[in-house]
Design an enzyme around this catalytic site. Structure first.
Site, short mmCIF file in Angstrom:
data_model
loop_
_atom_site.label_atom_id
_atom_site.label_comp_id
_atom_site.label_asym_id
_atom_site.label_seq_id
_atom_site.Cartn_x
_atom_site.Cartn_y
_atom_site.Cartn_z
N SER A 233 1.56 -2.20 11.59
CA SER A 233 0.48 -1.37 11.71
C SER A 233 0.15 -1.28 13.18
CB SER A 233 -0.62 -2.38 10.98
OG SER A 233 -1.86 -1.46 10.95
N ASP A 328 -1.62 5.22 1.78
CA ASP A 328 -2.09 4.59 3.31
C ASP A 328 -2.26 5.91 4.33
OD1 ASP A 328 -2.28 3.32 5.83
OD2 ASP A 328 0.04 2.60 5.81
N HIS A 358 -0.87 0.19 2.48
CA HIS A 358 -1.03 -0.48 3.56
C HIS A 358 -0.86 -1.90 3.32
CE1 HIS A 358 -1.32 -0.15 7.86
NE2 HIS A 358 -2.29 -1.28 8.00
#
Length: 386
Positions: A233, A328, A358
């Site tokens: 991320s 996501d 995610h």
């Protein structure tokens, strides 16, 4: 529901599980702070001892129907999301202050709770850990395979959390899984976070940590000529940015960059943002919240260190593995950055996992796709670091 109720204290079994943290799972927020990194050995001895953990595991099944925002979600993934919703309550995180969100139960907490519910045991971890200050105000947790004599390859790892939340403990399970699968030293970096430290602090801290590893690898049983970077991320964004910064500053390029659902575009108007705007645990409003707290002004969003897909030049960067999740908002930009690298002649392995969200990558104890993704990532790292 008020935030004080939302973030009420966790039960003892959950606290024990968090302390153990030797699981294959990860998340984007946690109650511990980065400054809590301490000298320790493997935490396997602190694993959950509940009797359910010693019984034969039960198949992981969700309690209700698939959510409207993810009709094709994998059942194990849905079970974690259901548990996360139960632990967090109905208050959207993007309506709260960073200090409150940092205290919220995380997807790591939810996965641990699912493990307890379904009798999934915590595996032992054959790793030793220690803490080092790698730059002023920047600590790192170093994971070394037990009995290692070195020199081993080294991976500098950057955790997720939108540059605002989460810490080394939150992503400890992802790091352990990769370290065990690669037999490499991992240096997990506790970069300073926003809003206390705005852009480009986290990026500069990440590059400083990478430089520390190049200079000090031998002291941690590592090989300074075999160093890679990795992150999830916001951490995937940082790993990619470190490659750019190394090239531009004449510093040795990493041997590989592992980017797991990286933040790569400030625009938030891609196809996956439109399709997954209300996804959990990361939604479009929550991503906007992260940008608001980390960036000094919207103009920072146009920096190639933030919007990787808009970088004018990506030639000369390390070979890459890019992993994305189908449910996501960040899926499209991760794929776009992989395509951009490949178009510049860089070797890229790209893989999307359709029916997960995610933060799935660290959940291998529960979510089968996470184990597949970890095996892929570890294999690519090992090949690059031979």
């Amino acid at each position: 529901m008020t935030s004080s109720v939302l973030f009420a204290g966790r039960p003892a079994w959950l606290a024990a599980a968090l302390f153990a943290s030797s699981l294959g799972l990860a998340s984007c927020n946690s109650s511990a702070t980065s400054e809590q990194t301490t000298e320790s050995t493997t935490t396997a001895d602190a694993a959950v001892t509940d009797s359910a953990a010693t019984a034969a595991p039960k198949p992981v099944q969700p309690a209700g129907p698939a959510p409207a925002w993810a009709p094709n979600i994998a059942p194990e993934m849905q079970t974690v999301i259901e548990k996360l919703a139960a632990l967090q309550g109905p208050t959207p995180p993007e309506t709260l202050m960073p200090a409150e969100v940092r205290k919220a139960p995380s997807a790591t907490d939810a996965t641990m709770a699912v493990m307890k519910d379904f009798g999934i045991p915590t595996p032992p971890s054959p790793l030793d850990t220690m803490s080092k200050e790698v730059a002023p105000g920047v600590k790192a947790r170093i994971y070394i395979p037990k009995g290692a004599t070195g020199p081993l390859p080294v991976v500098v790892y950057y955790h997720g959390g939108g540059w605002v939340i989460a810490n080394l403990d939150t992503y400890d399970p992802s790091v352990r899984a990769l370290a065990e699968k690669t037999n490499a030293v991992f240096v997990s970096v506790a970069y300073r976070q926003a809003p206390e430290n705005k852009f480009p602090t986290a990026h500069n801290d990440s590059f400083a940590a990478y430089q520390w590893v190049l200079k000090n690898a031998a002291s941690i049983k590592g090989d300074p000529k075999r160093v890679a970077v990795a992150g999830e991320s916001a951490g995937g964004n940082l790993a990619a940015a470190v490659c750019m910064m190394a090239r531009d500053k004449g510093v040795m390029q990493p041997k590989h960059q592992l980017l797991v659902y990286p933040i790569a575009d400030y625009s938030m108007n891609t196809e996956s943002y439109q399709k997954n705007a209300q996804a959990k645990p990361l939604s479009k409003p929550f991503m906007a919240w992260f940008f608001k707290h980390y960036l000094r002004t919207p103009a920072d969003g146009n920096s190639p260190l933030i919007s990787l897909v808009k970088a004018p030049n990506v030639k000369g960067l390390a070979p890459a593995t890019v992993i994305t999740a189908g449910i996501d908002p960040l899926m499209s930009e991760g794929k776009a950055y992989a395509d951009k690298l490949q178009a510049a002649g860089i070797a890229v392995k790209y893989q999307n996992y359709d029916n997960v969200t995610h933060e799935f990558f660290g959940m291998s104890a529960v979510v089968p796709q996470a184990k597949e993704a970890q095996d892929l990532a570890a294999g690519e790292l090992k090949n690059a670091l031979k």
